[in-house]
Design an enzyme around this catalytic site. Structure first.
Site, PDB file in Angstrom:
ATOM      1  N   ALA A 124      25.393   5.257  19.866  1.00 23.80           N
ATOM      2  CA  ALA A 124      25.277   3.510  20.324  1.00 23.80           C
ATOM      3  C   ALA A 124      26.227   3.596  19.942  1.00 23.80           C
ATOM      4  O   ALA A 124      27.115   2.429  21.048  1.00 23.80           O
ATOM      5  CB  ALA A 124      24.250   2.946  19.078  1.00 23.80           C
ATOM      6  N   ASN A 190      23.388   3.609  11.786  1.00 22.51           N
ATOM      7  CA  ASN A 190      23.962   5.129  11.019  1.00 22.51           C
ATOM      8  C   ASN A 190      25.353   5.041  11.868  1.00 22.51           C
ATOM      9  O   ASN A 190      25.957   6.134  11.657  1.00 22.51           O
ATOM     10  CB  ASN A 190      22.765   6.248  12.292  1.00 22.51           C
ATOM     11  N   HIS A 218      28.283  -2.988  19.198  1.00 21.40           N
ATOM     12  CA  HIS A 218      29.661  -1.971  17.905  1.00 21.40           C
ATOM     13  C   HIS A 218      30.860  -2.513  17.585  1.00 21.40           C
ATOM     14  O   HIS A 218      31.508  -1.687  19.079  1.00 21.40           O
ATOM     15  CB  HIS A 218      29.136  -0.382  18.100  1.00 21.40           C
TER      16      HIS A 218
END
Length: 267
Positions: A124, A190, A218
């Site tokens: 991601a 993750n 992120h």
């Protein structure tokens, strides 16, 4: 055609399978499923016309080229070992398992010995290609700051004794190492392990729970001899699994397509 089997039959597996089914070039196809919850595997198999397997051993014994793990960090070791020993390459979504250095080294050596591949998708985040290239120089700092909606972190936070109903504004719920992060948020972070593996440097991680957030954000900062890399991605959560960004599933789909195509773009 690339023949694919899937371990774990939740929302991500369904998204991956249906995307491959809709691909007009038809260079990869999911042919079999296994899940510890047999009803979930049977349901997805019926929806897609693929085979339903009652055990992991049954799945890896089939005529398949590739196994995609979409289950959990606890499923990774068994899935990888049995897949490699049966001549299959593996894509790992639950890459948080590789925060365990001993497990990573064990599976690395097995894949090397058997001349098979373990693939870790970029997930991601953006910039993994640049980080991998930069790791050939000297890396001095790697930081990941992740902001997620409170409901996407709910299970992990409540397991730690936090009442998520009391979070009324952005709250830093974790700051620490990648190893601590994945132990406390095994289904949410993750990307921190992907970043650490790509940079060959243990990432520092900060997690923020935001009751007003509607995306998973992120932010990556990497500093080294190559200069500075900064990226920021705001991902829509997967509709049926808000703990995961939709982009994480798409990165697996893209990887499978790359494995079946004659030209590959990117490092």
């Amino acid at each position: 055609m690339l023949k694919v089997g899937v371990v774990g039959c939740g929302a991500i597996a369904s998204l991956i399978t249906k995307a491959l089914m809709s691909d007009r070039l038809n260079k990869a196809e999911v042919l079999a499923f296994y899940d510890g919850n047999l009803e979930k595997a049977e349901k997805l198999a019926m929806e897609t016309g693929a085979d339903f397997c009652r055990s992991l051993d049954e799945l890896v014994s089939k005529d398949l080229d590739l196994i995609v793990e979409c289950a959990s960090v606890t499923a990774v070791e068994d899935t990888v070992i049995k897949s490699l020993n049966n001549g299959k390459d593996v894509i790992i979504m639950s890459v948080g398992a590789f925060a365990d250095k001993d497990l990573f080294l064990k599976l690395y050596k097995l894949a090397e010995k058997l001349e098979r591949k373990i693939y870790i998708p970029s997930g991601a985040v953006a910039g993994i290609d640049a980080v991998k290239s930069g790791s050939l120089g000297k890396i001095s700092d790697v930081t990941l700051t992740t902001t997620k909606p409170v409901h996407g972190l709910k299970n992990a936070l409540e397991e730690q004794g936090l009442n998520t109903d009391e979070i009324k504004e952005p709250k830093t719920v974790f700051e620490g190492t990648v190893f601590e992060a994945i132990s406390k948020f095994p289904q949410n972070i993750n990307v921190s392990v992907v970043l650490s593996l790509a940079s060959r440097y243990p990432a520092k991680v900060k997690i923020i729970a935001d009751p007003c957030a509607v995306v998973n954000r992120h932010e990556i900062f990497v500093k080294g001899s190559i200069g500075t890399i900064k990226t920021c991605v705001e991902n829509n959560p997967c509709r049926d699994n808000p703990k995961t960004s939709a982009l994480a599933a798409y990165s697996v789909i893209r990887l499978i397509k790359d494995l079946s195509e004659p030209i590959r773009i990117g490092t």
